[in-house]
Design an enzyme around this catalytic site. Structure first.
Site, PDB file in Angstrom:
ATOM      1  N   ASP A   1     -22.800   4.507 -11.259  1.00  0.00           N
ATOM      2  CA  ASP A   1     -23.848   5.521 -10.545  1.00  0.00           C
ATOM      3  C   ASP A   1     -24.234   5.023  -9.032  1.00  0.00           C
ATOM      4  O   ASP A   1     -24.213   3.723  -8.855  1.00  0.00           O
ATOM      5  CB  ASP A   1     -24.874   5.609 -11.615  1.00  0.00           C
ATOM      6  CG  ASP A   1     -25.787   6.869 -11.424  1.00  0.00           C
ATOM      7  OD1 ASP A   1     -25.683   7.765 -12.228  1.00  0.00           O
ATOM      8  OD2 ASP A   1     -26.676   7.118 -10.402  1.00  0.00           O
TER       9      ASP A   1
ATOM     10  N   ARG B   1     -22.431  43.661 -34.145  1.00  0.00           N
ATOM     11  CA  ARG B   1     -21.985  43.467 -32.899  1.00  0.00           C
ATOM     12  C   ARG B   1     -22.887  43.246 -31.783  1.00  0.00           C
ATOM     13  O   ARG B   1     -22.736  43.454 -30.836  1.00  0.00           O
ATOM     14  CB  ARG B   1     -20.970  44.528 -32.530  1.00  0.00           C
ATOM     15  CG  ARG B   1     -19.586  44.483 -33.454  1.00  0.00           C
ATOM     16  CD  ARG B   1     -18.916  45.529 -33.006  1.00  0.00           C
ATOM     17  NE  ARG B   1     -18.944  46.644 -33.529  1.00  0.00           N
ATOM     18  CZ  ARG B   1     -19.186  47.133 -34.734  1.00  0.00           C
ATOM     19  NH1 ARG B   1     -18.846  46.485 -35.781  1.00  0.00           N
ATOM     20  NH2 ARG B   1     -19.802  48.257 -34.838  1.00  0.00           N
TER      21      ARG B   1
ATOM     22  N   LYS C   1     -15.586  27.776 -17.563  1.00  0.00           N
ATOM     23  CA  LYS C   1     -16.749  27.190 -17.880  1.00  0.00           C
ATOM     24  C   LYS C   1     -17.904  27.956 -17.025  1.00  0.00           C
ATOM     25  O   LYS C   1     -19.086  28.418 -17.697  1.00  0.00           O
ATOM     26  CB  LYS C   1     -16.822  25.821 -17.179  1.00  0.00           C
ATOM     27  CG  LYS C   1     -18.162  25.058 -16.800  1.00  0.00           C
ATOM     28  CD  LYS C   1     -18.966  24.886 -18.230  1.00  0.00           C
ATOM     29  CE  LYS C   1     -20.457  24.541 -17.717  1.00  0.00           C
ATOM     30  NZ  LYS C   1     -20.907  23.349 -17.774  1.00  0.00           N
TER      31      LYS C   1
ATOM     32  N   CYS D   1     -27.745  24.234 -14.867  1.00  0.00           N
ATOM     33  CA  CYS D   1     -26.282  25.119 -15.220  1.00  0.00           C
ATOM     34  C   CYS D   1     -26.422  26.363 -15.018  1.00  0.00           C
ATOM     35  O   CYS D   1     -25.816  26.884 -14.044  1.00  0.00           O
ATOM     36  CB  CYS D   1     -26.000  24.670 -16.433  1.00  0.00           C
ATOM     37  SG  CYS D   1     -26.159  22.763 -16.984  1.00  0.00           S
TER      38      CYS D   1
ATOM     39  N   HIS E   1     -27.737  44.229 -35.729  1.00  0.00           N
ATOM     40  CA  HIS E   1     -26.507  44.964 -36.024  1.00  0.00           C
ATOM     41  C   HIS E   1     -25.336  44.051 -35.749  1.00  0.00           C
ATOM     42  O   HIS E   1     -25.618  42.789 -34.934  1.00  0.00           O
ATOM     43  CB  HIS E   1     -26.341  45.814 -34.558  1.00  0.00           C
ATOM     44  CG  HIS E   1     -25.372  46.696 -34.404  1.00  0.00           C
ATOM     45  ND1 HIS E   1     -23.981  46.021 -34.107  1.00  0.00           N
ATOM     46  CD2 HIS E   1     -25.160  47.860 -34.613  1.00  0.00           C
ATOM     47  CE1 HIS E   1     -23.158  46.929 -33.663  1.00  0.00           C
ATOM     48  NE2 HIS E   1     -23.855  48.133 -34.377  1.00  0.00           N
TER      49      HIS E   1
HETATM   50  N1  SAJ Z   1     -33.012  30.956 -21.896  1.00  0.00           N
HETATM   51  C1  SAJ Z   1     -33.613  32.190 -22.095  1.00  0.00           C
HETATM   52  N2  SAJ Z   1     -33.477  33.062 -23.087  1.00  0.00           N
HETATM   53  C2  SAJ Z   1     -32.503  32.740 -23.982  1.00  0.00           C
HETATM   54  C3  SAJ Z   1     -31.777  31.473 -23.889  1.00  0.00           C
HETATM   55  C4  SAJ Z   1     -32.251  30.629 -23.022  1.00  0.00           C
HETATM   56  O1  SAJ Z   1     -34.828  32.194 -21.262  1.00  0.00           O
HETATM   57  O2  SAJ Z   1     -32.263  33.648 -24.729  1.00  0.00           O
HETATM   58  C5  SAJ Z   1     -33.395  29.986 -20.786  1.00  0.00           C
HETATM   59  C6  SAJ Z   1     -33.960  28.504 -21.427  1.00  0.00           C
HETATM   60  O3  SAJ Z   1     -35.229  28.427 -21.672  1.00  0.00           O
HETATM   61  C7  SAJ Z   1     -33.275  27.603 -20.264  1.00  0.00           C
HETATM   62  C8  SAJ Z   1     -31.915  28.446 -19.422  1.00  0.00           C
HETATM   63  O4  SAJ Z   1     -32.248  29.694 -20.079  1.00  0.00           O
HETATM   64  O5  SAJ Z   1     -34.471  27.812 -19.102  1.00  0.00           O
HETATM   65  C9  SAJ Z   1     -30.810  27.723 -20.088  1.00  0.00           C
HETATM   66  O6  SAJ Z   1     -30.989  27.098 -21.344  1.00  0.00           O
HETATM   67  P1  SAJ Z   1     -29.715  27.198 -22.502  1.00  0.00           P
HETATM   68  O7  SAJ Z   1     -30.146  26.441 -23.689  1.00  0.00           O
HETATM   69  O8  SAJ Z   1     -29.104  28.596 -22.519  1.00  0.00           O
HETATM   70  O9  SAJ Z   1     -28.536  26.503 -21.917  1.00  0.00           O
HETATM   71  P2  SAJ Z   1     -28.640  24.861 -21.007  1.00  0.00           P
HETATM   72  O10 SAJ Z   1     -28.472  25.224 -19.276  1.00  0.00           O
HETATM   73  O11 SAJ Z   1     -29.315  23.978 -21.664  1.00  0.00           O
HETATM   74  O12 SAJ Z   1     -27.010  24.582 -21.236  1.00  0.00           O
HETATM   75  C10 SAJ Z   1     -25.916  25.350 -20.776  1.00  0.00           C
HETATM   76  C11 SAJ Z   1     -24.950  25.705 -22.037  1.00  0.00           C
HETATM   77  N3  SAJ Z   1     -24.031  26.659 -21.744  1.00  0.00           N
HETATM   78  C12 SAJ Z   1     -23.912  27.733 -22.580  1.00  0.00           C
HETATM   79  O13 SAJ Z   1     -24.506  27.572 -23.864  1.00  0.00           O
HETATM   80  C13 SAJ Z   1     -23.167  28.795 -22.557  1.00  0.00           C
HETATM   81  C14 SAJ Z   1     -24.096  24.408 -22.432  1.00  0.00           C
HETATM   82  O14 SAJ Z   1     -23.195  24.615 -23.143  1.00  0.00           O
HETATM   83  C15 SAJ Z   1     -23.420  24.145 -20.859  1.00  0.00           C
HETATM   84  O15 SAJ Z   1     -22.904  22.541 -20.956  1.00  0.00           O
HETATM   85  C16 SAJ Z   1     -24.677  23.662 -20.120  1.00  0.00           C
HETATM   86  O16 SAJ Z   1     -25.273  24.780 -19.682  1.00  0.00           O
HETATM   87  C17 SAJ Z   1     -23.805  23.189 -18.590  1.00  0.00           C
HETATM   88  O17 SAJ Z   1     -24.139  21.990 -18.350  1.00  0.00           O
HETATM   89  O18 SAJ Z   1     -23.361  23.878 -18.010  1.00  0.00           O
END
Ligand code: SAJ
Length: 427
Positions: free
Chosen positions: A33, A246, A206, A260, A244
């Site tokens: 790091d 789907r 990704k 991310c 639902h």
């Molecule tokens: N959020 C919402 N509504 C939702 C879901 C999430 O407002 O229904 C918000 C969360 O509060 C947060 C943001 O979205 O602020 C993202 O949170 P998250 O839990 O959906 O995802 P991350 O950023 O913690 O992790 C994501 C993941 N990707 C997916 O689920 C497709 C993880 O698998 C990835 O490895 C990670 O990004 C990454 O490093 O790219």
């Protein structure tokens, strides 16, 4: 290929757990790091980030001598790059840290080695940026003299160790032999399926996963706005629609944070702006949510002189200590710009752009409790104590997380995002 010694560039949320898991699998790991404080903490047996189960894993790895941490890279059979790829102010990919990691690896790269990029990167990075960079520095040919590939990390903060072991992994090689070499490395820690493809496909897989989520969250946020306009509880719509077979609507919220989902879709927009109208719009919808939260809070505070807000949870989501790109930052900024005093609390985040206060201090004389990150700790609040600390009894829950019934019973005027705001009867 049989990897005995592995060098992992970046000891962050992905690099450190990955390095420790490989150490537990018997490999000799050099963790690198560029931050001296991170290296010093790890060398002293400490941990600079929170993640369930990580402390024991890292302690075991360091104690066994199989994880050594350093500021500089060294020789190895394989190299993993797990450094951040943030966006610039203009929504472009900032690849400086990946390139620096490449340059640090180059002097140690030998024929037969494997280099894997794990950092989420724009499509084409492995083939068009990494390969020429490493070739120029070493005189070796990627895909011929050494293996090169992209194996995106796809684990969810809060569940990193479980998902590192169990998730499917996509390994994209510059050549099929590169993908095979990468597969043999990840086989040492992965229990889930390992799927070989080419490097650019892996990059796009990704990016599309996170973009899928961003677009769906934007849809949920629009539903939240519609609910407020139409006098309908958006959360009830989500619950019922998801019966639902789907349909899987996501949840409205204060905005999308983290390093991310709020970042990766921009890599696609940058790659082809004319083809990515939906992706860009979703980003814009989600980025507008913090301003909406501010508007809701201001509506609840109408008529209150010199209002104070107690903002609970500055992390980008619940039960993590990570506040990168957190929507809470824009919420604080917006409230302060509207003349509101904001006191922030978070049980997990140690340092943040705005000062953090102990819970009782944050709540003292608050006119509104504003829940931004849904940490489990906030379900265990003593509402009688909260009530006696606050000046006004108002709650705005941006996550539909708290129990409206309990807070209502305790005397609070309770409002959720995505629900029609009722005028506050509480002063
Ligand atoms: N959020 C919402 N509504 C939702 C879901 C999430 O407002 O229904 C918000 C969360 O509060 C947060 C943001 O979205 O602020 C993202 O949170 P998250 O839990 O959906 O995802 P991350 O950023 O913690 O992790 C994501 C993941 N990707 C997916 O689920 C497709 C993880 O698998 C990835 O490895 C990670 O990004 C990454 O490093 O790219």
């Amino acid at each position: 290929m049989k990897v005995m010694r592995l060098c992992v560039m970046g000891m962050g949320y992905i690099g450190l757990p990955t390095a420790s898991m490989f150490a537990a699998a018997g490999l000799e790991i050099l963790g690198v790091d560029t931050k001296p404080e991170v290296v010093a903490t790890l060398q002293a047996g400490g941990l600079h980030l929170e993640e369930p189960g990580l402390r024991t894993l890292v302690e075991d790895a360091v104690r066994s001598g199989r994880l050594q941490v350093s500021l500089t890279a060294g020789p190895a059979d394989a190299f993993i790059i797990a450094v951040p790829t943030p966006i610039t102010g203009n929504h472009g990919a900032e690849m400086g840290m990946v390139l620096s990691a490449c340059d640090a690896i180059a002097p140690h790269l030998k024929p037969g080695n494997l280099v894997v990029l794990e950092s989420t990167s724009p499509p084409g990075t492995t083939r068009d940026l990494l390969a020429p960079r490493l070739e120029a520095a070493t005189g070796l040919k990627a895909g011929v003299d050494f293996h090169l590939g992209h194996c995106p990390e796809r684990v969810l903060p809060g569940r990193i160790l479980v998902e590192l072991a169990e998730n499917h992994r996509v390994v994209g090689g510059l050549t099929p032999a590169c993908a095979e070499a990468a597969e043999s490395l990840y086989r040492r820690i992965a229990q889930g399926g390992i799927h070989r493809t080419d490097a650019t496909t892996a990059e796009l897989v990704k990016l599309m996963e996170n973009t899928y989520r961003d677009v769906n969250i934007a849809l949920a946020n629009e539903l939240g706005l519609l609910g407020e306009r139409l006098g309908v509880d958006a959360w009830e719509v989500v619950r019922l629609a998801n019966l639902h077979p789907r349909v899987q609507l996501h949840q409205p919220g204060p905005g999308v944070g983290g390093h991310c989902i709020s970042v990766d879709p921009w890599f696609l927009v940058e790659a082809a702006p004319e083809l990515t109208r939906l992706i860009r719009t979703a980003r814009e919808v989600n980025d507008a949510q913090p301003s909406h939260v501010v508007r809701q809070a201001m509506a609840m505070l109408a008529g209150v002189k010199a209002p104070k807000v107690a903002l609970l949870g500055v992390a980008y989501k619940g039960d993590v200590d990570d506040a990168r790109e957190s929507p809470a930052e824009a919420v604080v900024h917006g409230l302060q710009s509207s003349g509101v005093a904001v006191a922030c609390h978070d049980p997990h985040v140690r340092r943040w752009v705005y000062p953090l206060q102990p819970l009782d201090e944050a709540l003292t004389d608050a006119d509104l409790v504003l829940l931004v990150a849904p940490h489990q700790d906030y379900l265990r609040l003593n509402l009688a104590e909260v009530k006696s600390a606050c000046r006004g009894l108002r709650v705005l829950d941006t996550r539909s997380f708290l129990s409206g019934a309990e807070w209502g019973k305790a005397g609070f005027h309770f409002c959720k995002l995505g629900q029609v705001p009722k005028p506050s009867l509480v002063t």
